[in-house]
Design a protein around this motif. Structure first.
Motif, PDB file in Angstrom:
ATOM      1  N   GLY A  53       0.708  -1.259   0.055  1.00  0.00           N
ATOM      2  CA  GLY A  53       0.031  -0.082   0.045  1.00  0.00           C
ATOM      3  C   GLY A  53       0.883   1.159   0.079  1.00  0.00           C
ATOM      4  N   VAL A  54       1.801   1.419   0.964  1.00  0.00           N
ATOM      5  CA  VAL A  54       2.558   2.641   0.982  1.00  0.00           C
ATOM      6  C   VAL A  54       3.672   2.506  -0.202  1.00  0.00           C
ATOM      7  CG1 VAL A  54       4.364   3.568   2.342  1.00  0.00           C
ATOM      8  CG2 VAL A  54       2.397   2.623   3.506  1.00  0.00           C
ATOM      9  N   GLY A  55       4.248   1.441  -0.237  1.00  0.00           N
ATOM     10  CA  GLY A  55       5.324   1.000  -1.406  1.00  0.00           C
ATOM     11  C   GLY A  55       4.878   1.459  -2.556  1.00  0.00           C
ATOM     12  N   ALA A 111      12.448  -5.100  -4.015  1.00  0.00           N
ATOM     13  CA  ALA A 111      12.109  -6.662  -4.023  1.00  0.00           C
ATOM     14  C   ALA A 111      10.845  -6.325  -3.081  1.00  0.00           C
ATOM     15  CB  ALA A 111      13.054  -7.066  -3.183  1.00  0.00           C
ATOM     16  N   SER A 130       8.593  -9.710  -0.523  1.00  0.00           N
ATOM     17  CA  SER A 130       9.067 -10.785   0.082  1.00  0.00           C
ATOM     18  C   SER A 130       9.240 -11.956  -0.698  1.00  0.00           C
ATOM     19  CB  SER A 130       7.965 -10.989   1.338  1.00  0.00           C
ATOM     20  OG  SER A 130       6.642 -10.872   0.875  1.00  0.00           O
ATOM     21  N   THR A 147       8.478  -1.968   4.307  1.00  0.00           N
ATOM     22  CA  THR A 147       8.116  -3.037   4.719  1.00  0.00           C
ATOM     23  C   THR A 147       7.837  -2.914   6.171  1.00  0.00           C
ATOM     24  OG1 THR A 147       9.957  -4.080   5.895  1.00  0.00           O
ATOM     25  CG2 THR A 147       9.580  -4.370   3.305  1.00  0.00           C
ATOM     26  N   SER A 153       8.718  -5.224   8.278  1.00  0.00           N
ATOM     27  CA  SER A 153       9.618  -6.426   8.680  1.00  0.00           C
ATOM     28  C   SER A 153      10.494  -6.194   9.776  1.00  0.00           C
ATOM     29  CB  SER A 153      10.360  -6.976   7.467  1.00  0.00           C
ATOM     30  OG  SER A 153      11.490  -7.613   8.128  1.00  0.00           O
ATOM     31  N   ILE A 183      14.359  -7.003   8.625  1.00  0.00           N
ATOM     32  CA  ILE A 183      14.994  -5.939   7.760  1.00  0.00           C
ATOM     33  C   ILE A 183      15.249  -4.798   8.965  1.00  0.00           C
ATOM     34  CG2 ILE A 183      14.712  -4.206   6.019  1.00  0.00           C
ATOM     35  CD1 ILE A 183      12.899  -6.106   4.768  1.00  0.00           C
ATOM     36  N   PRO A 187       8.991   4.017   6.479  1.00  0.00           N
ATOM     37  CA  PRO A 187       7.891   4.248   7.504  1.00  0.00           C
ATOM     38  C   PRO A 187       7.673   2.865   8.607  1.00  0.00           C
ATOM     39  CG  PRO A 187       7.196   3.269   5.759  1.00  0.00           C
ATOM     40  CD  PRO A 187       8.812   3.229   5.366  1.00  0.00           C
ATOM     41  N   ALA A 191       7.693   8.960   8.650  1.00  0.00           N
ATOM     42  CA  ALA A 191       6.484   8.343   8.535  1.00  0.00           C
ATOM     43  C   ALA A 191       6.080   7.357   9.436  1.00  0.00           C
ATOM     44  CB  ALA A 191       6.187   7.734   7.132  1.00  0.00           C
ATOM     45  N   GLU A 223      -2.442  -1.450  10.030  1.00  0.00           N
ATOM     46  CA  GLU A 223      -1.422  -2.042   9.638  1.00  0.00           C
ATOM     47  C   GLU A 223      -1.429  -3.206   8.704  1.00  0.00           C
ATOM     48  OE1 GLU A 223       2.002  -0.979  10.721  1.00  0.00           O
ATOM     49  OE2 GLU A 223       0.580   0.762  10.547  1.00  0.00           O
ATOM     50  N   ASP A 230      -3.003  -2.758  15.221  1.00  0.00           N
ATOM     51  CA  ASP A 230      -3.632  -1.414  15.500  1.00  0.00           C
ATOM     52  C   ASP A 230      -4.527  -1.641  16.713  1.00  0.00           C
ATOM     53  OD1 ASP A 230      -2.928   0.608  13.179  1.00  0.00           O
ATOM     54  OD2 ASP A 230      -3.749  -1.457  12.079  1.00  0.00           O
ATOM     55  N   GLY A 237      -2.791   6.163   5.755  1.00  0.00           N
ATOM     56  CA  GLY A 237      -3.353   6.063   4.345  1.00  0.00           C
ATOM     57  C   GLY A 237      -1.884   6.092   3.584  1.00  0.00           C
ATOM     58  N   THR A 256       1.510   8.777   4.068  1.00  0.00           N
ATOM     59  CA  THR A 256       2.429   8.030   4.454  1.00  0.00           C
ATOM     60  C   THR A 256       3.597   8.171   3.510  1.00  0.00           C
ATOM     61  OG1 THR A 256       0.993   6.611   5.841  1.00  0.00           O
ATOM     62  CG2 THR A 256       3.262   5.829   5.538  1.00  0.00           C
TER      63      THR A 256
END
Ligand code: NHO
Length: 364
Positions: free
Chosen positions: A15-17, A42, A44, A95, A97, A100, A117, A147, A212, A218, A345, A349
């Motif tokens: 969504g953000v990416g 990348a 996942s 991500t 993650s 990461i 973020p 973010a 999330e 959340d 959103g 973000t």
């Protein structure tokens, strides 16, 4: 020409990416002073990159990625790959993650800057927090995570500016979750009528990209606890972890252990009556219920949970997915510095991430 080139590596295209990618495309087209080259992307499951660091076209990156048969590099390999390019590189972690986040020190130590973020790095163990900032110094890298709190709102930059200019933050309070804000503003509006069923509002918040990746993060208060952990640390408190202070969860006991976020959403309607009770109880006092967080620096108290507010209170009157964050400081006295606006959103973000990238680019 290579001195003016900056390589960008991206992990995460959800969504953000995806919103970030479109902001990056327009930024790269407008940027005169530097040539921005995407050399790695990348999710996942898939990746796109080449040993010669050839530029990945931004206008078709989403389809290139989805049709790719390359697997993502393991994190230590990715560090080596990016560091070996000999060109200044910014890693964008879109991500959520923890793996990461745990690897940030190894990127930073090799001089790879990071914008993200992802809250996990800054709200994990206090040791990881210390390692990250030590590695950043060691590698001379840059690191921004606006973010991670309040989406595109200038929350992290504000607290850093307050502290670094010598002010003392005494208290921070407000609504830190776009999802919780949206849920309570629509489930228990100040007008008293029109609120939808709790479970239906939760499903809608997920659909709108506010939650999330797993909405339970959340509803269990952890997302707010992570944001408060980050802010408390900048305010000078050595908060050990986001579970080291009281956090109220809105997850029904019976659903705590369901396997997936989807199953959770499917069963949530069984518990709508419980939330109706919470709402009715506040209504009896002429108030509305809201999910808030606070940090009291002097007493080192951090807490997250439901509170009732008069209808005229600024927290009760929030709209949509808005956050409101009040900073009480020595300099600002009894009138806090207040930041308010959309707190979740994809686009807002991603704006936080893109503006961080601009800050990094200005220094490279
Ligand atoms: P998605 O849509 O699940 O996408 C995640 C992407 O990461 C996918 O492409 C997945 O394949 C990839 N990925 C995951 N693990 C990976 C791994 N190990 N290796 C490679 N790729 C991996 O998640 P979102 O929604 O795009 O979120 C991305 C990040 O932005 C998360 O860290 C999230 O916490 C953060 N973020 C999102 C929002 C938001 O509005 N969606 C906000 C802030 C930060 O201000 C917002 C906020 O706080 C939202 C919060 N829920 C609230 O206040 O209500």
């Amino acid at each position: 020409a290579s001195a003016r080139q900056v390589n960008i590596a991206i992990i995460g295209a959800g969504g953000v990416g995806k919103c970030f990618l479109s902001q990056l495309e327009s930024l790269a087209a407008r940027r005169q002073s530097q040539k921005l080259v995407l050399t790695y992307i990348a999710t996942s499951k898939k990746a796109v990159y080449s040993d010669s660091y050839s530029p990945i076209a931004l206008d078709s990156v989403v389809s290139t990625l989805s049709s790719s048969s390359q697997a993502p590099l393991a994190l230590p390999k990715l560090v080596d790959y990016l560091a070996a390019s000999g060109t200044k590189t910014v890693l964008v972690d879109n991500t959520s993650s923890q793996d990461i986040a745990d690897a940030y020190p190894s990127f930073l130590r090799r001089g790879i800057s990071i914008v993200t973020p992802n809250k996990k790095a800054f709200s994990g163990s206090y040791k990881l927090w210390q390692d990250i900032f030590a590695a950043k110094e060691e590698g001379g890298a840059l690191l921004y995570h606006e973010a991670s709190c309040g989406a595109g709102l200038p929350v992290i930059s504000t607290i850093k500016d307050l502290v670094e200019t010598g002010d003392e933050v005494t208290k921070i309070e407000g609504v830190f979750s776009g999802t919780m804000s949206f849920l309570f503003n629509s489930f228990a509006p100040t007008s008293g009528s029109g609120g939808g069923k709790w479970s239906a509002e939760v499903a809608k918040a997920k659909e709108l990209g506010y939650t999330e990746p797993d909405p339970r993060d959340d509803l269990n208060g952890l997302d707010v606890a992570r944001k408060l952990t980050i802010l408390a640390r900048y305010a000078g408190l050595e908060v050990e972890s986001p579970t080291s202070f009281p956090v109220q969860s809105l997850i029904p006991k019976e659903l705590e252990s369901v396997a997936s976020g989807d199953e959770f959403l499917a069963r949530l309607p069984e518990f709508d009556a419980q939330m109706e009770e919470v709402k009715a109880e506040a209504q009896k006092e002429g108030k509305v219920v809201r999910f808030v967080g606070s940090i009291d620096v002097a007493s080192k108290q951090v807490k997250v949970g439901l509170e009732k507010f008069d209808l005229s209170h600024p927290i009760a009157a929030l709209k949509g997915s808005d956050n409101i964050i009040s900073f009480y400081t020595k300099r600002y006295g009894s009138n806090p510095l207040i930041i308010q606006g959309a707190g979740a959103g994809g686009d807002v973000t991603a704006m936080g991430v893109t503006s961080d990238l601009l800050k990094v680019l200005a220094q490279l």
